[in-house]
Design a protein around this motif. Structure first.
Motif, PDB file in Angstrom:
ATOM      1  N   GLY A 110       0.824  -1.118  -0.134  1.00 56.59           N
ATOM      2  CA  GLY A 110       0.006   0.143  -0.018  1.00 56.59           C
ATOM      3  C   GLY A 110       0.992   1.268   0.006  1.00 56.59           C
ATOM      4  O   GLY A 110       0.129   2.334  -0.072  1.00 56.59           O
ATOM      5  N   LEU A 111       2.103   1.057   0.042  1.00 60.03           N
ATOM      6  CA  LEU A 111       3.140   2.036   0.059  1.00 60.03           C
ATOM      7  C   LEU A 111       3.325   2.372  -1.365  1.00 60.03           C
ATOM      8  O   LEU A 111       3.729   1.667  -2.202  1.00 60.03           O
ATOM      9  N   SER A 112       3.816   3.724  -1.541  1.00 60.54           N
ATOM     10  CA  SER A 112       4.380   4.113  -2.995  1.00 60.54           C
ATOM     11  C   SER A 112       5.680   3.789  -3.182  1.00 60.54           C
ATOM     12  O   SER A 112       6.588   3.352  -2.033  1.00 60.54           O
ATOM     13  N   GLU A 113       6.360   3.683  -4.260  1.00 57.20           N
ATOM     14  CA  GLU A 113       7.748   3.261  -4.553  1.00 57.20           C
ATOM     15  C   GLU A 113       8.849   4.157  -3.693  1.00 57.20           C
ATOM     16  O   GLU A 113       9.565   3.922  -3.282  1.00 57.20           O
ATOM     17  N   GLU A 114       8.211   5.437  -3.725  1.00 55.16           N
ATOM     18  CA  GLU A 114       9.007   6.639  -3.091  1.00 55.16           C
ATOM     19  C   GLU A 114       9.050   6.358  -1.726  1.00 55.16           C
ATOM     20  O   GLU A 114      10.217   6.402  -1.052  1.00 55.16           O
ATOM     21  N   GLU A 115       7.829   5.927  -1.019  1.00 54.30           N
ATOM     22  CA  GLU A 115       7.758   5.619   0.450  1.00 54.30           C
ATOM     23  C   GLU A 115       8.649   4.346   0.600  1.00 54.30           C
ATOM     24  O   GLU A 115       9.304   4.207   1.649  1.00 54.30           O
ATOM     25  N   LEU A 116       8.669   3.289  -0.122  1.00 49.58           N
ATOM     26  CA  LEU A 116       9.271   2.395  -0.234  1.00 49.58           C
ATOM     27  C   LEU A 116      10.696   2.225   0.028  1.00 49.58           C
ATOM     28  O   LEU A 116      11.677   1.931   0.884  1.00 49.58           O
ATOM     29  N   ARG A 117      11.295   3.227  -0.939  1.00 50.79           N
ATOM     30  CA  ARG A 117      12.798   3.546  -0.951  1.00 50.79           C
ATOM     31  C   ARG A 117      13.241   4.419   0.108  1.00 50.79           C
ATOM     32  O   ARG A 117      14.279   4.020   0.493  1.00 50.79           O
ATOM     33  N   LYS A 118      12.552   5.253   0.689  1.00 49.54           N
ATOM     34  CA  LYS A 118      12.695   5.926   1.944  1.00 49.54           C
ATOM     35  C   LYS A 118      12.963   5.213   3.146  1.00 49.54           C
ATOM     36  O   LYS A 118      13.869   5.203   3.836  1.00 49.54           O
ATOM     37  N   ASN A 119      11.940   4.089   3.227  1.00 49.45           N
ATOM     38  CA  ASN A 119      11.923   3.016   4.369  1.00 49.45           C
ATOM     39  C   ASN A 119      13.288   2.123   4.129  1.00 49.45           C
ATOM     40  O   ASN A 119      13.856   2.129   5.192  1.00 49.45           O
ATOM     41  N   GLN A 120      13.711   1.838   3.075  1.00 54.77           N
ATOM     42  CA  GLN A 120      14.863   1.005   2.561  1.00 54.77           C
ATOM     43  C   GLN A 120      15.811   1.786   3.125  1.00 54.77           C
ATOM     44  O   GLN A 120      16.786   1.340   3.819  1.00 54.77           O
ATOM     45  N   GLN A 121      16.070   3.149   2.759  1.00 51.02           N
ATOM     46  CA  GLN A 121      16.982   4.014   3.057  1.00 51.02           C
ATOM     47  C   GLN A 121      17.147   4.034   4.552  1.00 51.02           C
ATOM     48  O   GLN A 121      18.565   4.077   5.142  1.00 51.02           O
ATOM     49  N   ASP A 122      16.199   4.476   5.285  1.00 53.27           N
ATOM     50  CA  ASP A 122      16.222   4.470   6.643  1.00 53.27           C
ATOM     51  C   ASP A 122      16.880   3.282   7.314  1.00 53.27           C
ATOM     52  O   ASP A 122      17.652   3.218   8.275  1.00 53.27           O
ATOM     53  N   LEU A 123      16.394   2.026   6.818  1.00 53.96           N
ATOM     54  CA  LEU A 123      16.949   0.729   7.255  1.00 53.96           C
ATOM     55  C   LEU A 123      18.398   0.774   7.094  1.00 53.96           C
ATOM     56  O   LEU A 123      19.276   0.489   7.881  1.00 53.96           O
ATOM     57  N   PHE A 124      18.925   1.041   5.942  1.00 53.93           N
ATOM     58  CA  PHE A 124      20.255   1.030   5.643  1.00 53.93           C
ATOM     59  C   PHE A 124      21.075   2.139   6.498  1.00 53.93           C
ATOM     60  O   PHE A 124      22.218   1.679   7.191  1.00 53.93           O
ATOM     61  N   ASN A 125      20.490   3.342   6.821  1.00 52.92           N
ATOM     62  CA  ASN A 125      21.065   4.305   7.743  1.00 52.92           C
ATOM     63  C   ASN A 125      21.247   3.644   9.170  1.00 52.92           C
ATOM     64  O   ASN A 125      22.203   3.882  10.091  1.00 52.92           O
ATOM     65  N   ARG A 126      20.142   3.087   9.646  1.00 53.05           N
ATOM     66  CA  ARG A 126      20.037   2.431  10.915  1.00 53.05           C
ATOM     67  C   ARG A 126      21.090   1.187  10.938  1.00 53.05           C
ATOM     68  O   ARG A 126      21.663   1.235  12.152  1.00 53.05           O
ATOM     69  N   ALA A 127      21.144   0.429   9.878  1.00 49.89           N
ATOM     70  CA  ALA A 127      22.135  -0.701   9.871  1.00 49.89           C
ATOM     71  C   ALA A 127      23.741   0.018  10.073  1.00 49.89           C
ATOM     72  O   ALA A 127      24.384  -0.578  10.994  1.00 49.89           O
ATOM     73  N   LYS A 128      23.930   1.075   9.480  1.00 55.84           N
ATOM     74  CA  LYS A 128      25.233   1.697   9.448  1.00 55.84           C
ATOM     75  C   LYS A 128      25.565   2.236  10.816  1.00 55.84           C
ATOM     76  O   LYS A 128      26.626   2.261  11.193  1.00 55.84           O
ATOM     77  N   GLU A 129      24.534   2.958  11.370  1.00 56.21           N
ATOM     78  CA  GLU A 129      24.510   3.685  12.615  1.00 56.21           C
ATOM     79  C   GLU A 129      24.942   2.399  13.903  1.00 56.21           C
ATOM     80  O   GLU A 129      26.088   2.612  14.500  1.00 56.21           O
ATOM     81  N   ASN A 130      24.362   1.187  13.633  1.00 55.22           N
ATOM     82  CA  ASN A 130      24.421   0.379  14.649  1.00 55.22           C
ATOM     83  C   ASN A 130      25.898  -0.405  14.413  1.00 55.22           C
ATOM     84  O   ASN A 130      26.564  -0.675  15.274  1.00 55.22           O
ATOM     85  N   MET A 131      26.444  -0.433  13.292  1.00 55.98           N
ATOM     86  CA  MET A 131      27.711  -0.889  12.881  1.00 55.98           C
ATOM     87  C   MET A 131      28.614  -0.012  13.575  1.00 55.98           C
ATOM     88  O   MET A 131      29.720  -0.302  13.889  1.00 55.98           O
ATOM     89  N   GLU A 132      28.732   1.255  13.059  1.00 61.20           N
ATOM     90  CA  GLU A 132      29.572   2.272  13.593  1.00 61.20           C
ATOM     91  C   GLU A 132      29.702   2.159  14.987  1.00 61.20           C
ATOM     92  O   GLU A 132      30.733   2.411  15.746  1.00 61.20           O
ATOM     93  N   ALA A 133      28.485   2.011  16.024  1.00 65.51           N
ATOM     94  CA  ALA A 133      28.558   2.076  17.182  1.00 65.51           C
ATOM     95  C   ALA A 133      29.197   0.982  17.823  1.00 65.51           C
ATOM     96  O   ALA A 133      29.845   1.097  18.643  1.00 65.51           O
ATOM     97  N   LYS A 134      28.964  -0.246  17.168  1.00 67.35           N
ATOM     98  CA  LYS A 134      29.565  -1.495  17.846  1.00 67.35           C
ATOM     99  C   LYS A 134      31.200  -1.392  17.367  1.00 67.35           C
ATOM    100  O   LYS A 134      31.909  -1.863  18.157  1.00 67.35           O
ATOM    101  N   ILE A 135      31.626  -0.601  16.251  1.00 64.31           N
ATOM    102  CA  ILE A 135      33.129  -0.618  16.195  1.00 64.31           C
ATOM    103  C   ILE A 135      33.698   0.196  17.038  1.00 64.31           C
ATOM    104  O   ILE A 135      34.564   0.100  17.689  1.00 64.31           O
ATOM    105  N   LYS A 136      33.112   1.502  17.424  1.00 67.00           N
ATOM    106  CA  LYS A 136      33.638   2.605  18.536  1.00 67.00           C
ATOM    107  C   LYS A 136      33.392   1.443  19.860  1.00 67.00           C
ATOM    108  O   LYS A 136      34.309   1.803  20.683  1.00 67.00           O
ATOM    109  N   GLU A 137      32.417   0.663  20.152  1.00 62.98           N
ATOM    110  CA  GLU A 137      32.448   0.035  21.364  1.00 62.98           C
ATOM    111  C   GLU A 137      33.651  -0.791  21.643  1.00 62.98           C
ATOM    112  O   GLU A 137      34.239  -1.137  22.599  1.00 62.98           O
ATOM    113  N   GLU A 138      34.014  -1.678  20.219  1.00 64.60           N
ATOM    114  CA  GLU A 138      35.253  -2.609  20.424  1.00 64.60           C
ATOM    115  C   GLU A 138      36.439  -1.726  20.547  1.00 64.60           C
ATOM    116  O   GLU A 138      37.473  -2.409  21.190  1.00 64.60           O
TER     117      GLU A 138
END
Length: 140
Positions: A110-138
């Motif tokens: 029910g989401l437009s292609e633009e909304e789906l792309r935005k959600n995907q980008q948000d997921l990528f950004n969160r994954a990147k932030e989590n990875m960077e946080a784990k690297i800092k922690e280590e």
């Protein structure tokens, strides 16, 4: 029957024995010579069926052997009495493949292609932030 050579393809003996026991019963024993003979017969049958299928395929000027070529080959080799069963198995496999493909198709969210792309980008950004946080922690 063709003489089997060591470097020629074969079938796993354990698989063939399992199939033999499935049809003859677990209490039946087979001599090693019998197992070898059945393996050789199976390989020869595959060879003959494939060759006949290939000839039919080539006569139709096709480059890929399809199930219909195999069925025509069975008929031409005198195995017409198996064709109905083979078709049933093939139709059953086709149904399973179609069902799997249906499951893999994306559902309409029910989401437009633009909304789906935005959600995907948000997921990528969160994954990147989590990875960077784990690297800092280590590093600490």
């Amino acid at each position: 029957m063709l003489e089997m050579m060591d470097d020629e393809p074969s079938l796993p003996r354990a698989t063939v024995v399992r199939l033999m026991k499935q049809y003859a019963g677990d209490d039946v024993r087979f001599s090693p010579a019998t197992i070898d003979l059945i393996v050789d017969c199976c390989v020869e049958f595959i060879h003959i069926l494939t060759s006949a299928s290939n000839e039919i395929c080539a006569s139709e000027k096709k480059v890929q052997i399809k199930p219909d070529h195999l069925i025509k080959a069975l008929e031409s080799l005198g195995f017409s009495n198996y064709v109905e069963d083979v078709r049933k198995v093939y139709d059953s496999q086709e149904s399973e493949v179609k069902a799997k493909k249906q499951k893999l198709k994306p559902t309409d969210s029910g989401l437009s292609e633009e909304e789906l792309r935005k959600n995907q980008q948000d997921l990528f950004n969160r994954a990147k932030e989590n990875m960077e946080a784990k690297i800092k922690e280590e590093k600490q």
